[in-house]
Design a protein around this motif. Structure first.
Motif, PDB file in Angstrom:
ATOM      1  N   ASN A   1      54.414  33.592  55.303  1.00 11.76           N
ATOM      2  CA  ASN A   1      53.182  33.940  54.603  1.00 11.76           C
ATOM      3  C   ASN A   1      53.173  33.334  53.203  1.00 11.76           C
ATOM      4  N   GLU A   2      52.073  32.662  52.865  1.00 12.19           N
ATOM      5  CA  GLU A   2      52.034  31.945  51.588  1.00 12.19           C
ATOM      6  C   GLU A   2      52.085  32.868  50.380  1.00 12.19           C
ATOM      7  N   ASP A   3      51.501  34.049  50.507  1.00 13.08           N
ATOM      8  CA  ASP A   3      51.539  34.982  49.379  1.00 13.08           C
ATOM      9  C   ASP A   3      52.937  35.557  49.171  1.00 13.08           C
ATOM     10  N   ALA A   4      53.770  35.501  50.211  1.00  8.43           N
ATOM     11  CA  ALA A   4      55.093  36.117  50.124  1.00  8.43           C
ATOM     12  C   ALA A   4      56.199  35.112  49.803  1.00  8.43           C
ATOM     13  N   VAL A   5      55.882  33.820  49.827  1.00 12.89           N
ATOM     14  CA  VAL A   5      56.912  32.797  49.618  1.00 12.89           C
ATOM     15  C   VAL A   5      57.660  33.021  48.301  1.00 12.89           C
ATOM     16  N   GLY A   6      56.926  33.496  47.292  1.00 14.25           N
ATOM     17  CA  GLY A   6      57.522  33.710  45.971  1.00 14.25           C
ATOM     18  C   GLY A   6      58.656  34.721  45.947  1.00 14.25           C
TER      19      GLY A   6
ATOM     20  N   VAL B   1      43.716  64.458  37.979  1.00 16.16           N
ATOM     21  CA  VAL B   1      43.503  63.054  38.383  1.00 16.16           C
ATOM     22  C   VAL B   1      42.904  63.033  39.785  1.00 16.16           C
ATOM     23  N   ASN B   2      41.834  62.263  39.996  1.00 16.91           N
ATOM     24  CA  ASN B   2      41.366  62.122  41.380  1.00 16.91           C
ATOM     25  C   ASN B   2      41.146  60.669  41.809  1.00 16.91           C
ATOM     26  N   CYS B   3      41.647  59.744  41.000  1.00 19.60           N
ATOM     27  CA  CYS B   3      41.512  58.330  41.366  1.00 19.60           C
ATOM     28  C   CYS B   3      42.550  57.507  40.610  1.00 19.60           C
ATOM     29  N   SER B   4      43.131  56.523  41.299  1.00 22.83           N
ATOM     30  CA  SER B   4      44.020  55.593  40.606  1.00 22.83           C
ATOM     31  C   SER B   4      43.569  54.162  40.842  1.00 22.83           C
ATOM     32  N   VAL B   5      43.572  53.368  39.767  1.00 25.76           N
ATOM     33  CA  VAL B   5      43.265  51.935  39.892  1.00 25.76           C
ATOM     34  C   VAL B   5      44.559  51.173  39.663  1.00 25.76           C
ATOM     35  N   ILE B   6      44.886  50.283  40.592  1.00 27.23           N
ATOM     36  CA  ILE B   6      46.187  49.602  40.554  1.00 27.23           C
ATOM     37  C   ILE B   6      46.026  48.129  40.180  1.00 27.23           C
ATOM     38  N   PHE B   7      46.682  47.761  39.067  1.00 25.97           N
ATOM     39  CA  PHE B   7      46.607  46.382  38.557  1.00 25.97           C
ATOM     40  C   PHE B   7      47.985  45.725  38.528  1.00 25.97           C
ATOM     41  N   VAL B   8      48.942  46.232  39.301  1.00 26.42           N
ATOM     42  CA  VAL B   8      50.298  45.694  39.175  1.00 26.42           C
ATOM     43  C   VAL B   8      50.431  44.411  40.004  1.00 26.42           C
ATOM     44  N   PRO B   9      51.408  43.548  39.652  1.00 24.49           N
ATOM     45  CA  PRO B   9      51.563  42.278  40.382  1.00 24.49           C
ATOM     46  C   PRO B   9      51.835  42.500  41.874  1.00 24.49           C
ATOM     47  N   PRO B  10      51.534  41.469  42.699  1.00 24.91           N
ATOM     48  CA  PRO B  10      51.522  41.638  44.154  1.00 24.91           C
ATOM     49  C   PRO B  10      52.790  42.253  44.765  1.00 24.91           C
ATOM     50  N   TYR B  11      53.965  41.828  44.274  1.00 16.52           N
ATOM     51  CA  TYR B  11      55.181  42.299  44.943  1.00 16.52           C
ATOM     52  C   TYR B  11      55.552  43.732  44.541  1.00 16.52           C
TER      53      TYR B  11
ATOM     54  N   ILE C   1      43.364  46.496  43.099  1.00 17.33           N
ATOM     55  CA  ILE C   1      42.659  45.286  42.655  1.00 17.33           C
ATOM     56  C   ILE C   1      43.501  44.046  42.975  1.00 17.33           C
ATOM     57  N   THR C   2      44.802  44.201  42.926  1.00 25.58           N
ATOM     58  CA  THR C   2      45.766  43.113  43.104  1.00 25.58           C
ATOM     59  C   THR C   2      45.429  42.176  44.264  1.00 25.58           C
ATOM     60  N   GLU C   3      45.482  40.873  43.957  1.00 22.95           N
ATOM     61  CA  GLU C   3      45.302  39.856  44.990  1.00 22.95           C
ATOM     62  C   GLU C   3      46.665  39.266  45.341  1.00 22.95           C
ATOM     63  N   GLY C   4      46.874  38.957  46.628  1.00 22.48           N
ATOM     64  CA  GLY C   4      48.110  38.298  47.028  1.00 22.48           C
ATOM     65  C   GLY C   4      49.183  39.253  47.506  1.00 22.48           C
TER      66      GLY C   4
ATOM     67  N   MET D   1      39.343  30.058  53.485  1.00 17.63           N
ATOM     68  CA  MET D   1      38.366  29.795  52.426  1.00 17.63           C
ATOM     69  C   MET D   1      38.614  30.768  51.271  1.00 17.63           C
ATOM     70  N   GLY D   2      39.658  30.513  50.525  1.00 18.86           N
ATOM     71  CA  GLY D   2      39.981  31.349  49.366  1.00 18.86           C
ATOM     72  C   GLY D   2      40.556  32.689  49.775  1.00 18.86           C
ATOM     73  N   HIS D   3      39.721  33.617  50.178  1.00 20.63           N
ATOM     74  CA  HIS D   3      40.207  34.928  50.609  1.00 20.63           C
ATOM     75  C   HIS D   3      41.145  34.793  51.800  1.00 20.63           C
ATOM     76  N   ALA D   4      42.206  35.600  51.795  1.00 19.65           N
ATOM     77  CA  ALA D   4      43.156  35.566  52.913  1.00 19.65           C
ATOM     78  C   ALA D   4      42.468  35.896  54.238  1.00 19.65           C
ATOM     79  N   GLY D   5      41.404  36.702  54.153  1.00 13.97           N
ATOM     80  CA  GLY D   5      40.728  37.115  55.385  1.00 13.97           C
ATOM     81  C   GLY D   5      39.620  36.183  55.836  1.00 13.97           C
ATOM     82  N   ALA D   6      39.271  35.195  54.988  1.00 14.64           N
ATOM     83  CA  ALA D   6      38.130  34.334  55.300  1.00 14.64           C
ATOM     84  C   ALA D   6      38.590  33.094  56.054  1.00 14.64           C
TER      85      ALA D   6
END
Lengths: 292, 370
Positions: free
Chosen positions: B204-209, A66-76, A96-99, A245-250
């Motif tokens: 943080n809004e993403d962490a409130v949950g 294995v030389n790469c992992s893609v992560i799709f698990v929920p944010p927490y 990939i996970t957002e939040g 603006m949508g993205h946490a960094g924007a």
């Protein structure tokens, strides 16, 4: 050769049995990505469309190369999943996970830096080397293989540009969706370094947006380190200060992170700046004509 | 999610950070329940917007009658358009020194930093004496706080007390998944006690949950938002208000911003930012259409969808429905990508023209809005 991923990349998918993980594991495999295993704690021993599923990354790495992992698990759960991949010694992980809560992101990037792991994301569409390998959620058919490197903080805007290039019959060496969060792993500078060194990339498109100072820092880096032509674009000219603006960094904080400041930094570094996404395509064509 | 001052102070007290012994009132008449001998008092408006002191939202009252008048005034005084529903009543304290301390994540340091100043009380951006100590990897220890205190010029017992207080503030910051935990001013009173005279805490809004103590509180903490922004938060749609007349509905934050910029570039003015997100279904898009068009300023709707995860036919179905209930609404639609052909059929049937070229769509929307 492209950068980071190619036809020899051997990928595991963390969260392969979840909604997003299963959908995109199928799409990645259809595209030609070599997915050697999946990981979902508690679902070890199952089989996902012929892909073996393991309880742990450690187990997957013991049984497969294995030389790469893609992560799709929920944010927490994403921090834990990423730490597991980092601990297992996987050199490249794409989150990939957002939040992801920022306090988790800090811990993730600190652990990766100690181990020397490259982290793509979080909150990103992943990376694609057209015709060879896709990790993440890019719609593969939008890109054609070629010699333009693409770096972007956004997902759909990256697709828009990839599509525009394809319609103009221009292909991509590697497209890196680096993510929309305030703290990311592989950043603009690292991406520039990789694409500058890549013999199969002739030209680089750098798509930035408001928030933070990454574009200003990238511009400084370009001045002394990048010889290949760079074409830039900044989204968010119309964004009001203080609003996410949508993205946490924007987000423009005070007077920092405006589109104007980023455009000026690009221009001062000799980067040709497009006013609109389709102007990027025109600038690329011009540049290719110069070269020919 | 920004907390009101009285809530921030409750979070402080939970971890042992001293605050003045205050309480909140919801109407001016409540001041008559305050024992007369406990005056003078400080009355502080509870709003989320900044700059309340300068705007007259903090008043001192010498007795019940004085407090009654002033509380009535404060309840009627909007701060940046935001009216208070509560006033925090606190005893007046003696101040020997005013400091500033905060914890936040800084992008440049890629992690949390402690910020401090020996000149608290004022707007800290205006203070020239801010000291910073980064906490790499969020691996905090008390020495970080002592380092900060020393930089601020604290010595001896004051330095040790300060570090003890920052330890507690760190606990507030980590335990509640804060973006920001700030005390300004942090005062040293006549008896050399450290007291948090004001408090600013943002969760943080993403962490409130994953912070059940804040569950269900979101609606009460959006009093500084515009109407469409409030509604959007409530139904999971990311909208930002602007002042133009072209309603924007896109997928993906970057593409949405680029579309707005393109509107401006072509001589129009966007009315909003709205990102329906990835994989939006018909109902979600319907809600988004309702939300964008709920402002009377919106003359034209510009829909720009590049279907990756999002299926164009789901979006088309929502548009067809919208056309049925609002046949007079002007709509310009650009759909491209995933299930584009199916979408075209639905749109043809509904009699809504669509294009797959972004520039064309934007030009048309701008000309219709004029």
């Amino acid at each position: 050769m492209s950068v980071l991923i190619n036809k020899d990349t051997k990928v595991i998918v963390q969260g392969i049995t979840g909604g997003m993980g299963s959908t995109h594991a199928r799409l990645m495999r259809e595209y030609g990505t070599n997915i050697v295993a999946g990981v979902t704690p508690g679902k070890g021993g199952q089989d996902f469309d012929g892909i073996p599923v393991y309880d742990s990354v450690y187990e997957a790495c013991a049984k497969h190369e294995v030389n790469c992992s893609v992560i799709f698990v929920p944010p927490y759960f994403a921090l834990d999943a990423a730490l597991e991949a980092i601990n297992a010694g996987i050199p490249l992980i794409s989150v990939i996970t957002e939040g992801l809560p920022p306090q988790d992101a800090v811990k993730l990037h600190a652990a990766a830096a100690e181990k020397g792991t490259l982290v793509n994301g979080p909150n990103c569409p992943g990376i694609i080397t057209p015709g060879e390998c896709l990790i993440g959620i890019h719609p593969g058919s939008i890109y054609k293989p070629g010699r333009v490197g693409l770096i972007s903080r956004s997902g759909t805007l990256t697709y828009e540009i990839g599509l525009g290039l394809k319609q103009a019959d221009i292909g991509i060496s590697t497209a890196l969706g680096i993510g929309g969060d305030p703290i990311i792993g592989i950043d603009q500078i690292k991406s520039l370094e990789l694409l500058e060194a890549d013999p199969d990339t002739d030209l680089i498109i750098l798509v930035g947006e408001i928030g933070g100072t990454a574009e200003e820092e990238a511009a400084e880096y370009i001045k002394t380190n990048v010889k290949k032509p760079v074409i830039g674009y900044i989204a968010g000219v119309t964004a009001p200060p203080g609003k996410r603006m949508g993205h946490a960094g924007a987000i423009i904080s005070g007077n920092k992170g405006t589109a104007q400041s980023k455009r000026e930094a690009f221009e001062a570094a000799g980067v040709k700046v497009a006013d609109t996404p389709y102007q990027i395509i025109d600038l690329v064509k011009d540049q290719m004509a110069v070269k020919a | 999610m920004r907390q009101f001052e009285y809530e921030a102070k409750a979070l402080f007290r939970k971890e042992g950070i001293p605050t003045p012994q205050g309480f909140v009132i919801s109407c001016a008449e409540e001041v008559f329940s305050i024992p007369a001998k406990t005056f003078p008092k400080t009355l502080k408006t509870q709003v989320l917007s900044g700059g309340r002191g300068k705007a007259g939202g903090i008043q001192f009252a010498n007795d019940q009658e004085d407090a009654y008048q002033k509380a009535q005034d404060i309840f009627k005084l909007p701060i940046k358009g935001e009216l208070p529903t509560k006033i925090l009543v606190e005893p007046k304290v003696t101040i020997k020194k005013e400091l500033y301390v905060s914890i936040l994540i800084d992008r440049a340091y890629r992690g949390p930093i402690l910020m401090g100043s020996a000149e608290g009380g004022v707007e800290i951006e205006e203070s020239g004496s801010i000291e910073i100590v980064p906490v790499p990897g969020a691996r905090y220890s008390s020495f970080h706080a002592r380092e900060l205190g020393a930089k601020m010029g604290l010595q001896g017992k004051e330095l040790i007390k300060f570090a003890g207080l920052v330890d507690k503030l760190w606990t507030v910051w980590t335990k509640n998944d804060c973006d920001l935990a700030e005390i300004n001013p942090l005062i040293i009173d006549g008896d050399d006690n450290f007291i948090a005279l004001d408090g600013k805490v943002t969760i943080n809004e993403d962490a409130v949950g994953r912070q059940p103590q804040f569950a269900g509180q979101l609606a009460a903490h959006l009093s500084d938002l515009g109407e469409r922004e409030f509604k959007g938060k409530m139904c999971g749609l990311n909208i930002v208000e602007l002042e133009g007349n072209i309603g924007i509905l896109c997928n993906g934050a970057g593409l949405t911003m680029a579309t707005m910029d393109l509107v401006l570039h072509k001589g129009g003015k966007p009315s909003n930012f709205l990102d329906v997100g990835g994989g939006a279904n018909k109902d979600h898009v319907k809600r988004a259409l309702d939300l964008v068009s709920s402002s009377s300023d919106v003359k034209v709707l510009l829909v720009n969808i590049l279907g990756g995860i999002t299926a164009c036919d789901e979006v088309a179905a929502a548009l067809a429905y919208y056309k049925e209930i609002r046949p007079e609404a002007k709509m310009v639609v650009r759909l491209v990508g995933n299930n584009e052909e199916k979408a075209k059929e639905i749109m043809d049937k509904a009699g809504i023209p669509m294009t797959n070229i972004l520039e064309t769509a934007v030009e048309e929307a701008v000309s219709l809005a004029k």
